[in-house]
Design a protein around this motif. Structure first.
Motif, PDB file in Angstrom:
ATOM      1  N   ALA A 101       0.835  -1.205   0.000  1.00  0.00           N
ATOM      2  CA  ALA A 101       0.000   0.000   0.000  1.00  0.00           C
ATOM      3  C   ALA A 101       0.869   1.254   0.000  1.00  0.00           C
ATOM      4  O   ALA A 101       0.557   2.244  -0.684  1.00  0.00           O
ATOM      5  CB  ALA A 101      -0.929   0.001   1.211  1.00  0.00           C
ATOM      6  N   GLY A 102       1.981   1.202   0.751  1.00  0.00           N
ATOM      7  CA  GLY A 102       2.891   2.342   0.772  1.00  0.00           C
ATOM      8  C   GLY A 102       3.532   2.586  -0.587  1.00  0.00           C
ATOM      9  O   GLY A 102       3.739   3.747  -0.988  1.00  0.00           O
ATOM     10  N   ALA A 162      -4.635   4.482   0.573  1.00  0.00           N
ATOM     11  CA  ALA A 162      -3.286   3.915   0.671  1.00  0.00           C
ATOM     12  C   ALA A 162      -2.486   4.606   1.769  1.00  0.00           C
ATOM     13  O   ALA A 162      -1.772   3.957   2.547  1.00  0.00           O
ATOM     14  CB  ALA A 162      -2.568   4.028  -0.673  1.00  0.00           C
ATOM     15  N   GLY A 163      -2.598   5.924   1.857  1.00  0.00           N
ATOM     16  CA  GLY A 163      -1.889   6.651   2.907  1.00  0.00           C
ATOM     17  C   GLY A 163      -2.367   6.292   4.298  1.00  0.00           C
ATOM     18  O   GLY A 163      -1.565   6.175   5.234  1.00  0.00           O
ATOM     19  N   LEU A 164      -3.671   6.108   4.463  1.00  0.00           N
ATOM     20  CA  LEU A 164      -4.210   5.704   5.763  1.00  0.00           C
ATOM     21  C   LEU A 164      -3.711   4.327   6.166  1.00  0.00           C
ATOM     22  O   LEU A 164      -3.438   4.074   7.345  1.00  0.00           O
ATOM     23  CB  LEU A 164      -5.738   5.731   5.718  1.00  0.00           C
ATOM     24  CG  LEU A 164      -6.393   7.115   5.689  1.00  0.00           C
ATOM     25  CD1 LEU A 164      -7.900   6.994   5.513  1.00  0.00           C
ATOM     26  CD2 LEU A 164      -6.064   7.903   6.966  1.00  0.00           C
ATOM     27  N   CYS A 165      -3.590   3.407   5.201  1.00  0.00           N
ATOM     28  CA  CYS A 165      -3.060   2.070   5.506  1.00  0.00           C
ATOM     29  C   CYS A 165      -1.633   2.165   6.031  1.00  0.00           C
ATOM     30  O   CYS A 165      -1.260   1.481   6.997  1.00  0.00           O
ATOM     31  CB  CYS A 165      -3.115   1.202   4.261  1.00  0.00           C
ATOM     32  SG  CYS A 165      -4.781   0.731   3.742  1.00  0.00           S
ATOM     33  N   VAL A 166      -0.829   3.022   5.395  1.00  0.00           N
ATOM     34  CA  VAL A 166       0.558   3.189   5.838  1.00  0.00           C
ATOM     35  C   VAL A 166       0.607   3.778   7.234  1.00  0.00           C
ATOM     36  O   VAL A 166       1.332   3.295   8.114  1.00  0.00           O
ATOM     37  CB  VAL A 166       1.324   4.087   4.846  1.00  0.00           C
ATOM     38  CG1 VAL A 166       2.725   4.387   5.369  1.00  0.00           C
ATOM     39  CG2 VAL A 166       1.407   3.430   3.482  1.00  0.00           C
ATOM     40  N   LEU A 192       3.651   5.763  -5.583  1.00  0.00           N
ATOM     41  CA  LEU A 192       3.481   5.805  -7.038  1.00  0.00           C
ATOM     42  C   LEU A 192       2.545   6.939  -7.445  1.00  0.00           C
ATOM     43  O   LEU A 192       2.824   7.689  -8.392  1.00  0.00           O
ATOM     44  CB  LEU A 192       2.934   4.466  -7.530  1.00  0.00           C
ATOM     45  CG  LEU A 192       2.504   4.391  -8.997  1.00  0.00           C
ATOM     46  CD1 LEU A 192       3.719   4.507  -9.917  1.00  0.00           C
ATOM     47  CD2 LEU A 192       1.757   3.090  -9.261  1.00  0.00           C
ATOM     48  N   ILE A 193       1.442   7.081  -6.733  1.00  0.00           N
ATOM     49  CA  ILE A 193       0.465   8.119  -7.083  1.00  0.00           C
ATOM     50  C   ILE A 193       0.991   9.506  -6.747  1.00  0.00           C
ATOM     51  O   ILE A 193       0.922  10.437  -7.559  1.00  0.00           O
ATOM     52  CB  ILE A 193      -0.870   7.851  -6.363  1.00  0.00           C
ATOM     53  CG1 ILE A 193      -1.450   6.501  -6.805  1.00  0.00           C
ATOM     54  CG2 ILE A 193      -1.859   8.969  -6.636  1.00  0.00           C
ATOM     55  CD1 ILE A 193      -2.695   6.083  -6.045  1.00  0.00           C
ATOM     56  N   PHE A 206       8.208   1.510   4.925  1.00  0.00           N
ATOM     57  CA  PHE A 206       6.750   1.606   4.954  1.00  0.00           C
ATOM     58  C   PHE A 206       6.163   2.357   3.756  1.00  0.00           C
ATOM     59  O   PHE A 206       5.012   2.128   3.402  1.00  0.00           O
ATOM     60  CB  PHE A 206       6.306   2.293   6.247  1.00  0.00           C
ATOM     61  CG  PHE A 206       6.908   1.680   7.473  1.00  0.00           C
ATOM     62  CD1 PHE A 206       6.486   0.448   7.933  1.00  0.00           C
ATOM     63  CD2 PHE A 206       7.931   2.322   8.164  1.00  0.00           C
ATOM     64  CE1 PHE A 206       7.047  -0.136   9.052  1.00  0.00           C
ATOM     65  CE2 PHE A 206       8.501   1.749   9.291  1.00  0.00           C
ATOM     66  CZ  PHE A 206       8.062   0.517   9.736  1.00  0.00           C
ATOM     67  N   ALA A 207       6.923   3.236   3.170  1.00  0.00           N
ATOM     68  CA  ALA A 207       6.458   3.983   1.991  1.00  0.00           C
ATOM     69  C   ALA A 207       7.669   4.177   1.087  1.00  0.00           C
ATOM     70  O   ALA A 207       8.532   5.013   1.351  1.00  0.00           O
ATOM     71  CB  ALA A 207       5.863   5.326   2.387  1.00  0.00           C
ATOM     72  N   TYR A 208       7.729   3.396   0.026  1.00  0.00           N
ATOM     73  CA  TYR A 208       8.929   3.365  -0.816  1.00  0.00           C
ATOM     74  C   TYR A 208       8.496   3.403  -2.274  1.00  0.00           C
ATOM     75  O   TYR A 208       7.570   2.695  -2.678  1.00  0.00           O
ATOM     76  CB  TYR A 208       9.714   2.091  -0.513  1.00  0.00           C
ATOM     77  CG  TYR A 208      11.132   2.072  -1.041  1.00  0.00           C
ATOM     78  CD1 TYR A 208      11.967   3.166  -0.893  1.00  0.00           C
ATOM     79  CD2 TYR A 208      11.638   0.935  -1.666  1.00  0.00           C
ATOM     80  CE1 TYR A 208      13.269   3.142  -1.356  1.00  0.00           C
ATOM     81  CE2 TYR A 208      12.952   0.899  -2.124  1.00  0.00           C
ATOM     82  CZ  TYR A 208      13.760   2.004  -1.968  1.00  0.00           C
ATOM     83  OH  TYR A 208      15.044   1.970  -2.422  1.00  0.00           O
ATOM     84  N   GLY A 209       9.165   4.223  -3.072  1.00  0.00           N
ATOM     85  CA  GLY A 209       8.733   4.383  -4.445  1.00  0.00           C
ATOM     86  C   GLY A 209       9.610   3.763  -5.499  1.00  0.00           C
ATOM     87  O   GLY A 209       9.200   3.624  -6.651  1.00  0.00           O
ATOM     88  N   ARG A 210      10.816   3.356  -5.139  1.00  0.00           N
ATOM     89  CA  ARG A 210      11.784   2.932  -6.145  1.00  0.00           C
ATOM     90  C   ARG A 210      11.355   1.689  -6.913  1.00  0.00           C
ATOM     91  O   ARG A 210      11.595   1.580  -8.109  1.00  0.00           O
ATOM     92  CB  ARG A 210      13.127   2.696  -5.453  1.00  0.00           C
ATOM     93  CG  ARG A 210      14.254   2.257  -6.361  1.00  0.00           C
ATOM     94  CD  ARG A 210      15.532   2.178  -5.554  1.00  0.00           C
ATOM     95  NE  ARG A 210      16.522   1.331  -6.192  1.00  0.00           N
ATOM     96  CZ  ARG A 210      17.624   0.892  -5.599  1.00  0.00           C
ATOM     97  NH1 ARG A 210      17.855   1.227  -4.345  1.00  0.00           N
ATOM     98  NH2 ARG A 210      18.475   0.116  -6.247  1.00  0.00           N
TER      99      ARG A 210
END
Length: 581
Positions: free
Chosen positions: A282-283, A390-394, A288-289, A347-351
């Motif tokens: 989810a993170g 998605a942000g709330l899940c993180v 991505l968004i 927890f929140a990764y974009g790569r």
């Protein structure tokens, strides 16, 4: 690939005779060439001050593997994550011309720039497939190719520099096969898929999705021969990649690589592990968004809508399923295998999803530009809802760890720009700013006519370049890194086993003339024959002379680096490095 919004159908009774089809504009090929050259120059500009690895051990792993593939000395990366040989294979020609580490790195930046610039012509083909017109597609695809998600990692020796172009080429070839059933398209897509599996573990997920797509297309079109040809090519490419990676593993990881399979199995078979994997996925979707200023959210909704649209063509549904399976498969699998390093990026990764960011950004931009009115508003609202969920899940899973764990700016180039903070993650603030930018794109899309797409492209390019400038920071004047040791590059080099892994990895690339071996100074034995330099740890407050009390007679220390990863080099009296002191 699948168009974001289905084109309107004109009833046969009211249809008018179609006008003569205009000739293909002669200026288009030159426009694509000029745009590609401009993309190369932009990428080189942002990487102009880079002369050596900064993201270790990843960059060093790829660079040392490329040096070994070019016939040079390898290195010992035992215990680290295995960096596959597909990307180093592309970098190895840089070692044909020079052995100087700074010059090699500059050539690598050039290779990355050229391969990354291919996103513009590939993006143009994708934009046309998503339904943008011949005039609208070039500016939108050019601006989207400048997103930090597709440009930032090109300034590093990382596989992420080439994966976006490979993924887009694979999807375009697979889309042609899904529509026309030609064996040539299946073979081209299979070559791309098998090569991606040789480049990175994410490619293994993509290869599995590719094989499933071949089976689905064969069943739908009853074209078993073409699918079988693609399957055979995929199998052969995978076999060749496995041979290459086996050789790289044996040469550079003599003591074994870091085994992520055990961690993956634990995560997949336990409730806490599933919570970690799902929250991390989810993170990644959240990132991505947000990192595409909300456009990927619109693209995600538009692609998902194809699966439930009754009148969608079978090929459209197949490609929508392929893109979604690839996205969520990568997000889930990479999160499940990611070790807990007590960093916010856990927890929140974009790569990991940068390889599909351009696909969704183009789909989102095309959906807004083509739909307009209530449809565009609904797509935007759905995208905002998706990123908020998605942000709330993180936030619900990570909690205080988003503030107490280590924040690494390299993990958040776009987020730092959105929140103007290089030291912490402000998840909700970044979400709101990205949603605000998305609303701006929505407003531009309602200009109508031929003005919407160019206006959106201009805004996308401005924001993307501003974010890249912020993320890369003020570039200092280009300076070659100092040599690792005094004197000429000669003689064997060994690192003490007690040396910090960071220091040991950072020596593997600049010591280009030999493989850095290992030695245990506590054993009291002299270094092996031919070893002229021994690197030992230098704890804070320890004088260099006291770092190796039992050193052989005549060996002299040279001040190295201080700090937690500090080291000092000792040199034999008969070696060139020692004679220069």
């Amino acid at each position: 690939m699948t168009p974001a919004i289905a084109p309107p159908r004109i009833p046969a009774a009211s249809a008018t005779p179609a006008p003569p089809r205009p000739a293909r504009p002669r200026a288009l090929p030159w426009l694509l060439v000029a745009g590609t050259v401009a993309q190369v120059l932009v990428r080189l500009w942002f990487a102009r001050a880079r002369t050596g690895p900064a993201a270790d051990p990843d960059e060093t792993g790829y660079l040392v593997a490329a040096r070994w593939l070019a016939g040079g000395p390898g290195g010992d990366l035992t215990g680290h994550t295995f960096y596959k040989g597909g990307y180093p294979l592309l970098l190895s020609p840089a070692y044909w011309f020079t052995h100087d580490p700074a010059t090699v790195y500059t050539l690598v930046m050039g290779i990355n720039a050229v391969l990354g610039a291919l996103l513009f012509p590939l993006g143009y083909a994708a934009a046309r497939r998503f339904g943008l017109g011949r005039r609208a597609a070039p500016p939108v695809s050019f601006a989207a190719a400048l997103l930090p998600a597709t440009t930032f990692f090109g300034a590093f020796a990382l596989a992420d520099a080439v994966l976006p172009a490979l993924v887009l080429a694979w999807l375009l070839a697979l889309d042609r096969f899904a529509r026309h059933g030609r064996a040539a398209d299946a073979v081209a897509a299979s070559l791309a898929a098998s090569y991606m599996a040789t480049v990175h573990t994410r490619g293994t997920v993509l290869l599995a999705v590719h094989v499933a797509a071949l089976v689905a297309v064969a069943a739908a079109r009853r074209n078993v021969r073409a699918a079988a040809a693609g399957g055979c090519v995929a199998a052969a490419g995978q076999a060749a990649g496995m041979v290459l990676n086996a050789r790289v593993r044996a040469a550079l990881y003599p003591g074994g690589a870091r085994d992520l399979a055990v961690m993956l199995e634990t995560r997949l078979t336990s409730v806490p592990g599933q919570e970690w994997a799902l929250s991390g996925a989810a993170g990644q979707v959240w990132y991505l968004i947000v990192s595409t200023w909300g456009l990927a959210g619109v693209g995600l909704v538009a692609v998902a809508a194809v699966l439930v649209r009754r009148r969608a063509a079978a090929a459209d549904r197949t490609m929508a399923a392929v893109v979604l399976a690839a996205t969520f498969g990568i997000a889930y699998a990479s999160s499940a295998a990611l070790p807990d390093e007590h960093r916010v990026g856990n927890f929140a990764y974009g790569r990991y999803l940068t390889c599909v960011a351009l696909v969704y950004a183009l789909a989102g931009a095309a959906a807004l530009a083509r739909s307009g009115g209530r449809t565009a508003l609904r797509l935007t609202a759905a995208a905002v809802l998706a990123v908020e969920i998605a942000g709330l899940c993180v936030t619900a899973y990570a909690g205080e760890r988003l503030r107490t764990h280590k924040f690494i700016g390299f993990d958040f180039p776009e987020i730092m720009f959105l929140t103007d903070d290089r030291a912490a993650l402000h998840l909700q603030e970044a979400t709101l700013v990205a949603c605000g930018l998305l609303c701006g794109f929505l407003a531009l899309s309602r200009l109508g006519g031929r003005r919407a797409a160019p206006a959106m492209a201009a805004a996308l390019a401005v924001v993307g370049l501003a974010a890249l400038t912020f993320a890369m920071g003020p570039s200092p004047r280009r300076q070659s890194p100092p040599p690792p040791f005094p004197g000429p590059a000669a003689g064997g080099v060994a690192a003490d086993v007690s040396l910090n892994w960071v220091a040991r990895v950072k020596l593997a690339y600049p010591v280009w003339w030999t493989r850095v071996g290992r030695v245990d100074i506590r054993a009291g034995r002299p270094p092996a024959r031919g070893v002229c330099t021994v690197v030992v740890a230098l704890p804070d407050g320890t004088p260099p002379e006291a770092s190796w009390p039992a050193h052989p007679d005549g060996w002299r220390p040279h001040t190295g680096r201080t700090g937690p990863d500090g080291w000092v080099s000792w040199h034999a009296p008969s070696c060139p490095a020692a004679r220069r002191q």
